[in-house]
Design an enzyme around this catalytic site. Structure first.
Site, PDB file in Angstrom:
ATOM      1  CE1 TYR A 138      35.722  46.337  38.486  1.00  0.00           C
ATOM      2  CE2 TYR A 138      33.747  45.546  37.388  1.00  0.00           C
ATOM      3  CZ  TYR A 138      34.932  46.250  37.354  1.00  0.00           C
ATOM      4  OH  TYR A 138      35.327  46.879  36.195  1.00  0.00           O
TER       5      TYR A 138
ATOM      6  CG  ASP B 126      24.110  52.098  23.702  1.00  0.00           C
ATOM      7  OD1 ASP B 126      24.002  51.295  24.650  1.00  0.00           O
ATOM      8  OD2 ASP B 126      23.580  51.894  22.593  1.00  0.00           O
TER       9      ASP B 126
ATOM     10  CD  GLU C 177      16.245  53.279  19.867  1.00  0.00           C
ATOM     11  OE1 GLU C 177      15.269  53.524  19.120  1.00  0.00           O
ATOM     12  OE2 GLU C 177      17.418  53.507  19.549  1.00  0.00           O
TER      13      GLU C 177
ATOM     14  CG  HIS D 257      27.687  51.232  23.471  1.00  0.00           C
ATOM     15  ND1 HIS D 257      28.211  51.325  24.745  1.00  0.00           N
ATOM     16  CD2 HIS D 257      28.058  52.361  22.833  1.00  0.00           C
ATOM     17  CE1 HIS D 257      28.869  52.475  24.865  1.00  0.00           C
ATOM     18  NE2 HIS D 257      28.801  53.121  23.724  1.00  0.00           N
TER      19      HIS D 257
END
Ligand code: ZN
Ligand code: ZN
Length: 430
Positions: free
Chosen positions: A331, A133, A407, A128
């Site tokens: 894109y 994630d 985190e 990831h």
């Protein structure tokens, strides 16, 4: 920055929804769970169109929360869940992408990925490395919080878990465009869509926003130059595709610099690969070049495509070679709806806090969130994940095998999407 945006940024008391204190309390209570989900997803990354385990975790989570509708298998592995509030109101959508990248991870955590998979016929490490994630764990957290508040929720929230943002494997269809085609934004159609991306370029917890064109369109360029093979000592007996290719490469440098109004928007034309020839004394038959084109305006995009094609063909003709140009549109430009951006800025300010919400420059990377924005007004924002003490300028960037997430940003991401959704629902309703 225009005047209304500046005013919104300095508004003293940004309006909060009636659920704001409950959302913040629930986000704090859920923080450790979100971190645990993220670590599990991080340790088990899956490539685009192969997000089977991830999609299963998401679908059973929504099931457990009592979602009203859950559609699995959208655009191969996508999951779309609908949470209906107990009170009447409009519909808003939130999106998270789920795929990992063919990158062998080089970090050293207990949850570092050791996964391997087949990618375009090759065995690769999977990581990831773009932080998707985090996006999945954050949106699972938002789902849990809003499901807990549904008795007071005024309207519905559509949760879109999307596969293959990093492009599906060669020869396969997938991603946001396919989700739109398979009805992800129908029954019901949301009035707005929000998404976020974690980034190494900002410190942990900082929110980055931009109005209008924000991320570039991305298109794939391939040019085949055909000449006629001959001895390297007698070039006049053939047609040299290598010199022609060199002229094309230099000619392409003029497309942006000499023909585009760069005071309106920047653009990039890059040739990243050239293949031709096997040894020093043979002029080959052909040369193949590959490149990428980035723009921030759909008209400029079309014009640049046309100029690359006509210029390459003309240079080929002038050398008595032929240039075949093939441009594949990937894109579109990620365009944050200006009215929506302006309306939601107070929410970002409140979530981020003083000095932690910044107007960021354009990004020449691309995002298929743009396909959702073509259907409904959308806002795509950035969330810094670089740890204190690490310079975001030198931190391992997204897609690096050493990309590392602090985190502590996750709870900010949860609060941001939850507040954006509920603030928008209540503002729209009143
Ligand atoms: Zn990426
Ligand atoms: Zn990404």
């Amino acid at each position: 920055m225009n005047a209304p945006l500046a005013a919104a940024l300095t508004a003293p008391n940004p309006p909060a929804s009636s659920l704001a204190p409950a959302i913040d309390a629930a986000a704090t209570a859920l923080e450790q769970a979100v971190i645990a989900w993220r670590r599990d997803l991080h340790q088990h990354p899956e490539l685009g169109n192969r997000e089977f385990r991830t999609a299963g975790i998401v679908a059973s989570h929504l099931q457990k929360l009592g979602f009203d509708e859950i559609r699995s298998g959208v655009a191969h592995t996508g999951v779309v869940g609908l949470l209906k509030g107990a009170l009447p109101g409009p519909v808003v959508a939130l999106r998270a992408d789920m795929d990992g990248l063919p990158v062998a991870e080089e970090t050293h955590f207990p949850f570092t990925s050791k996964a391997r998979a087949q990618f375009n016929g090759e065995e690769v490490g999977v990581m990831h490395a773009c932080g998707h994630d985090c996006h999945v764990a954050i949106l699972m957290g938002v789902a849990e919080i809003l499901a807990g508040l549904r008795s007071q929720l005024k309207g519905s929230v559509k949760f879109i878990f999307q596969p293959a943002e990093e492009m599906p494997p060669e020869g396969e269809d997938g991603g946001a465009e396919m989700m739109v085609r398979e009805g992800a934004l129908e029954k019901p159609t949301p009035g707005a869509i929000f998404g976020l991306h974690v980034t190494s370029r900002q410190p942990v917890g900082e929110i980055g926003w931009r109005s209008g064109p924000t991320m570039a369109s991305s298109d794939k360029l391939r040019i085949d130059v055909h000449g006629r093979q001959t001895h390297g000592a007698a070039p006049w007996l053939g047609v040299d595709p290598i010199v022609t290719a060199a002229q094309v490469v230099l000619g392409l440098q003029t497309v942006v610099s000499r023909t585009q109004d760069i005071t309106q928007e920047p653009a990039v034309v890059t040739i990243g690969a050239i293949r031709g020839g096997v040894r020093e004394n043979i002029i080959p038959d052909s040369v193949t070049m590959r490149g990428t084109i980035r723009t921030f305006n759909e008209d400029m995009r079309d014009d640049i495509h046309e100029r690359i094609t006509t210029l390459s063909e003309a240079i080929g003709k002038g050398s008595r070679a032929t240039c075949r140009v093939c441009i594949t549109k990937n894109y579109p430009v990620t365009i944050n709806d200006p009215a929506l951006t302006e309306a939601m800025l107070p929410t970002l300010q409140r979530v981020g806090g003083e000095g932690k919400v910044v107007n960021v420059p354009k990004i020449t990377g691309s995002e298929d969130f743009s396909f959702f924005q073509r259907v409904v007004p959308g806002l795509f924002v950035f969330l810094g994940v670089t740890a204190p003490g690490v310079d975001p300028k030198t931190a391992a960037p997204n897609h690096s095998p050493r990309f590392t997430v602090d985190e502590a940003a996750l709870v900010t991401g949860v609060r941001m999407l939850a507040h954006l959704a509920v603030d928008w629902l209540e503002a729209k309703r009143s």
